[in-house]
Design a protein around this motif. Sequence first.
Motif, short mmCIF file in Angstrom:
data_model
loop_
_atom_site.label_atom_id
_atom_site.label_comp_id
_atom_site.label_asym_id
_atom_site.label_seq_id
_atom_site.Cartn_x
_atom_site.Cartn_y
_atom_site.Cartn_z
N ASP A 211 36.69 26.59 -34.27
CA ASP A 211 37.71 25.92 -35.09
C ASP A 211 38.84 25.46 -34.16
OD1 ASP A 211 39.38 28.09 -34.55
OD2 ASP A 211 38.96 29.10 -36.46
N ALA A 212 39.99 25.12 -34.73
CA ALA A 212 41.05 24.52 -33.91
C ALA A 212 41.56 25.45 -32.81
CB ALA A 212 42.21 24.08 -34.79
N SER A 213 41.38 26.78 -33.01
CA SER A 213 41.88 27.69 -31.98
C SER A 213 40.79 28.58 -31.38
CB SER A 213 43.03 28.54 -32.53
OG SER A 213 42.65 29.12 -33.75
N HIS A 214 39.52 28.40 -31.76
CA HIS A 214 38.43 29.21 -31.20
C HIS A 214 37.31 28.33 -30.66
CE1 HIS A 214 40.38 32.04 -33.96
NE2 HIS A 214 40.02 32.96 -33.08
N SER A 215 36.70 28.81 -29.57
CA SER A 215 35.54 28.13 -29.03
C SER A 215 34.61 29.19 -28.45
CB SER A 215 35.99 27.16 -27.94
OG SER A 215 34.88 26.69 -27.23
N PHE A 216 33.29 28.97 -28.50
CA PHE A 216 32.35 29.98 -27.98
C PHE A 216 32.39 30.02 -26.46
CE2 PHE A 216 30.19 26.02 -28.79
CZ PHE A 216 29.62 25.74 -27.55
N VAL A 217 32.97 29.00 -25.84
CA VAL A 217 33.18 29.04 -24.39
C VAL A 217 34.61 28.63 -24.12
CG1 VAL A 217 32.24 26.71 -24.10
CG2 VAL A 217 32.42 28.21 -22.12
N PHE A 218 35.28 29.36 -23.24
CA PHE A 218 36.63 28.97 -22.85
C PHE A 218 36.89 29.50 -21.44
CE2 PHE A 218 38.71 33.10 -23.86
CZ PHE A 218 37.78 33.66 -24.71
N HIS A 219 38.11 29.35 -20.97
CA HIS A 219 38.40 29.75 -19.59
C HIS A 219 39.49 30.81 -19.55
CE1 HIS A 219 36.63 25.77 -19.31
NE2 HIS A 219 36.32 26.03 -18.05
N GLN A 220 39.35 31.70 -18.59
CA GLN A 220 40.39 32.70 -18.38
C GLN A 220 40.77 32.74 -16.91
OE1 GLN A 220 38.83 36.52 -19.68
NE2 GLN A 220 39.88 36.34 -21.65
N ILE A 221 41.96 33.31 -16.65
CA ILE A 221 42.30 33.68 -15.27
C ILE A 221 42.66 35.15 -15.29
CG2 ILE A 221 44.00 33.51 -13.43
CD1 ILE A 221 43.92 30.64 -13.53
N GLU A 222 41.94 35.89 -14.46
CA GLU A 222 42.21 37.31 -14.27
C GLU A 222 42.99 37.43 -12.98
OE1 GLU A 222 40.94 39.54 -16.34
OE2 GLU A 222 41.37 41.42 -15.29
N ALA A 267 50.35 46.11 -21.68
CA ALA A 267 51.33 45.32 -22.42
C ALA A 267 50.77 43.95 -22.73
CB ALA A 267 52.62 45.16 -21.62
N GLU A 268 51.29 43.35 -23.79
CA GLU A 268 51.07 41.93 -24.02
C GLU A 268 52.37 41.23 -23.67
OE1 GLU A 268 47.52 41.10 -27.18
OE2 GLU A 268 49.52 41.40 -28.01
N VAL A 269 52.23 40.04 -23.07
CA VAL A 269 53.42 39.34 -22.60
C VAL A 269 53.64 38.07 -23.42
CG1 VAL A 269 54.47 38.16 -20.64
CG2 VAL A 269 53.16 40.25 -20.28
N ASP A 270 54.87 37.90 -23.88
CA ASP A 270 55.25 36.68 -24.59
C ASP A 270 56.25 35.92 -23.73
OD1 ASP A 270 53.90 37.80 -26.74
OD2 ASP A 270 55.73 38.63 -27.64
N ILE A 271 56.22 34.59 -23.87
CA ILE A 271 57.31 33.80 -23.29
C ILE A 271 58.10 33.17 -24.42
CG2 ILE A 271 56.22 33.25 -21.08
CD1 ILE A 271 55.51 30.50 -22.32
N SER A 272 59.36 32.87 -24.14
CA SER A 272 60.18 32.23 -25.18
C SER A 272 59.63 30.83 -25.44
CB SER A 272 61.63 32.17 -24.71
OG SER A 272 61.71 31.56 -23.43
N CYS A 273 59.69 30.40 -26.69
CA CYS A 273 59.09 29.12 -27.09
C CYS A 273 59.76 27.96 -26.36
CB CYS A 273 59.20 28.93 -28.59
SG CYS A 273 58.50 27.36 -29.13
N MET A 274 58.93 27.13 -25.71
CA MET A 274 59.51 26.02 -24.93
C MET A 274 59.86 24.84 -25.82
SD MET A 274 56.11 26.22 -24.82
CE MET A 274 55.54 26.95 -23.31
N ILE A 302 51.17 34.98 -24.17
CA ILE A 302 50.39 34.24 -23.16
C ILE A 302 49.40 35.10 -22.38
CG2 ILE A 302 51.93 32.26 -22.82
CD1 ILE A 302 52.73 33.76 -20.13
N LEU A 303 49.58 36.40 -22.33
CA LEU A 303 48.61 37.18 -21.55
C LEU A 303 48.65 38.67 -21.87
CD1 LEU A 303 50.33 38.69 -19.02
CD2 LEU A 303 50.26 36.41 -18.10
N PHE A 326 48.07 46.66 -10.50
CA PHE A 326 48.19 46.07 -11.84
C PHE A 326 47.15 44.97 -12.03
CE2 PHE A 326 51.53 43.72 -9.34
CZ PHE A 326 51.04 42.42 -9.46
N ALA A 327 46.90 44.66 -13.29
CA ALA A 327 45.94 43.59 -13.62
C ALA A 327 46.50 42.81 -14.80
CB ALA A 327 44.58 44.18 -13.97
N PHE A 328 46.04 41.58 -14.91
CA PHE A 328 46.45 40.77 -16.06
C PHE A 328 45.37 39.73 -16.32
CE2 PHE A 328 48.28 39.10 -12.16
CZ PHE A 328 47.91 37.77 -12.17
N GLY A 329 45.34 39.24 -17.56
CA GLY A 329 44.35 38.23 -17.91
C GLY A 329 44.94 37.27 -18.91
N MET A 330 44.65 35.98 -18.71
CA MET A 330 45.18 34.99 -19.66
C MET A 330 44.15 33.91 -19.96
SD MET A 330 47.86 33.10 -17.15
CE MET A 330 47.88 34.14 -15.68
#
Length: 359
Positions: A211-222, A267-274, A302-303, A326-330
């Motif tokens: 749907d508009a926000s889901h796909s069976f394939v997408f990209h991440q950066i770890e 933790a989950e990290v948020d950024i202030s809305c741009m 965001i991550l 530490f580790a993070f993924g987005m």
Amino acid sequence: MSFDWTAIEQEAQKEINQASSGEAIEALRIKYLGRQGLLAEITGSISALSASERPEFGKKANYLKNKLTRFLEERVSQLKEKESQDLETFDLTLPGEPIPQIGTRHPITQTIQEITAIFSKLGFVTVEGPEVENEYNNFSGLNIPLDHPSRDAFDTFYLKPETRNQKPVTRKERFLLRSHTSPVQIRVMKEHKPPLAVIVPGKVYRPDAVDASHSFVFHQIEGFLVDQEVSFADLKGTLTAFAQRLFGEKIQMRFRPHFFPFTEPSAEVDISCMLCKRNQKPVTRNQEKKCSVCGGKGWLEILGCGMIHPNVFANVGYPKDKYSGFAFGMGIERIAMLKYGINDIRLFFENDLRFLRQF
Ligand code: DAH
């Protein structure tokens, strides 16, 4: 037989002087002086003349031949001279003709390159891992328990075991399409000792309905960093430096406690809305309206991140209590959507040039 010698000469001269290339001159040479050219035709007709007429005729034909030869030679040297004059007056410092743009990098590729460039300046190296991964690296090595919902076949694409060998397949031998880029942590840590600072971009797969926000394939950066005495402050500092470079110096960060099996604490990290920027400056009346990007919350997730769990270090064979990290993924699509104001993830995968040409 009589020819209008003057008319022939004038016509040929006019034609030769209009020739503007070597090829055009050669064509005219063949037309007039070639073996089946006009002059050959004229001299061929001499046999029809009486013996008394022939000397006069021969003289005129010879005269015409010499004239035409000279016209051709003169035109060749005129053209050569013009060419060298053009070269002399040609301004080599003029800007070149623009090369028509035949393509651009995909916005996802651009976003990956932008993110890896920022981390590269912070000392991280980029590593890639396979999209077909084993169950151990994708789950068990990362301290994800056997009953974790993400292991369910509804949440992960498992590959059919080979039926040629009839032995029952153990979990360690089962393969799947990786559901995140975190398994590359296991691959790298098994092969290398700290200090490590690694960033891992790539495709991941999940059997989600599109749907508009889901796909069976997408990209991440770890990303992960392992050394001695790495602290949560290092994690916050690194991610803040990253987000401010990607989204702008004024961006605010918020770390919310969360749970991930492979990090503790997490933790989950948020950024202030741009878009509405309501966390960057005092709220005005205008900003109280619902924002189309953050829905009025003022924060955008965001991550996910955290301090690497001791069980993960044990799984890759690191000595107990020696290292911390530490580790993070987005998700890249999400970052690109926020950055470029794109409201439908499907646009990235449809290859519609009207969309792609905007990047
Ligand atoms: N692998 C997680 C996911 O796909 C993202 C993530 C969260 C990665 C926290 C991390 C982390 O390295 O520490 O949702």
